[in-house]
Design a protein around this motif. Sequence first.
Motif, short mmCIF file in Angstrom:
data_model
loop_
_atom_site.label_atom_id
_atom_site.label_comp_id
_atom_site.label_asym_id
_atom_site.label_seq_id
_atom_site.Cartn_x
_atom_site.Cartn_y
_atom_site.Cartn_z
N SER A 1 87.77 81.18 -31.62
CA SER A 1 89.14 80.80 -31.97
C SER A 1 89.46 79.37 -31.56
N GLY A 2 88.54 78.74 -30.88
CA GLY A 2 88.77 77.37 -30.43
C GLY A 2 89.33 77.28 -29.02
N VAL A 3 89.41 78.41 -28.33
CA VAL A 3 89.95 78.43 -26.97
C VAL A 3 88.86 78.01 -25.99
N ILE A 4 89.21 77.12 -25.06
CA ILE A 4 88.27 76.65 -24.06
C ILE A 4 88.04 77.76 -23.04
N VAL A 5 86.76 78.13 -22.86
CA VAL A 5 86.43 79.19 -21.90
C VAL A 5 85.69 78.62 -20.69
N PHE A 6 85.26 77.35 -20.78
CA PHE A 6 84.60 76.73 -19.64
C PHE A 6 84.63 75.22 -19.82
N VAL A 7 84.82 74.49 -18.70
CA VAL A 7 84.65 73.03 -18.68
C VAL A 7 83.83 72.69 -17.45
N ASN A 8 82.99 71.67 -17.57
CA ASN A 8 82.21 71.25 -16.39
C ASN A 8 83.01 70.25 -15.56
N GLU A 9 82.44 69.87 -14.44
CA GLU A 9 83.16 69.00 -13.52
C GLU A 9 83.40 67.61 -14.13
N ALA A 10 82.48 67.13 -14.95
CA ALA A 10 82.66 65.81 -15.56
C ALA A 10 83.87 65.80 -16.50
#
Length: 347
Positions: A26-35
């Motif tokens: 759906s385009g929902v962010i489920v993870f982002v890294n530290e950078a």
Amino acid sequence: MIASGLWLATGALNALGAHIAVLDKSGVIVFVNEAWSRFARDNGATTAATSFVGTNYFEVCRDAVRCGDATARLALSGLQEVLRGDRGEFSLDYPCSAPDAERWFRMSVTRFAAESEHYLVVAHDEITLQKKSERELHATERLLRSVLEALPIGVWIMDAEGRIVHGNPAGVAVWAGARYVGPQNFGEYKGWWVSTGERIAPQEWAAARAIRNGETSIDEEIEIECFDGAHKIILNSAVPLHGSDGRITGAIIVNQDITARKHAETERSAMLREHERLSVAAQEANRMKDYFIATLSHELRTPLNSVLGWTAILKRAFPDPPTFERATAAIERNARIQAQLLNEALD
């Protein structure tokens, strides 16, 4: 084991310098890294790093599209195409300039499947230095092309196969046209060796030798037949270009029209020959004049000497009669006058 695997994957993603986010279908962010989080904080974000999770990245792009952002429109289209499987990956270079600096990034999008669901990996890498280098390279290329186009001598560029790919205006003017062909068609260019008058075979052109043998040729004097039928004398040079591995990657050909100079040299040589001929003729004329004067002097002085000599004898033999005296005096006087005139004229 699963927890250990997740920890390992998370650690690997956090170790990367690229800004990475994982989106669901759906385009929902489920993870982002530290950078990703660090870049957001450094550029004004005030929320916690985990708050990016749950944000609909598609909606963020749509909001930007509604504001007229053309880059966002391209990004959204690429994201949806990868998610649908229409393409395996997508990348987009875009500017993201700060108030005091110009910055460029590259967005890369790929898809993967997990537990029957498809996800997108979105990575943003800063490519500011690369873009600056590319811009400087393009500026250098434009400068070199401007110099090439402005040169008063003909310059031709060949690729690794020997095909003529470019000629500057001066080169086209030398030949009154151009033929962008390879070595097998060099016969379309007609030329003769000035030294022998023999026709230049296609494989004998300096350009062909440069590509075939890596040979450098400088200022070969040849006569050419231009594409308008005119004939010219040119200096023809060719220099091979080598790559970092030493292989021939192309060649540069230089043509300099010396027709006017050759005509001037021919006229000068003709003038020197004529001057030499006239000098020899003048020397011969002077010799003949001296011979004529010597001969004339001898032929005229001899009878005068005789007249004067006999006059002296007559004066001694008949010294008394007045009339005889006047006659011999007149003879002597006029003979001496004539002798003086001859001396002045001949000497």
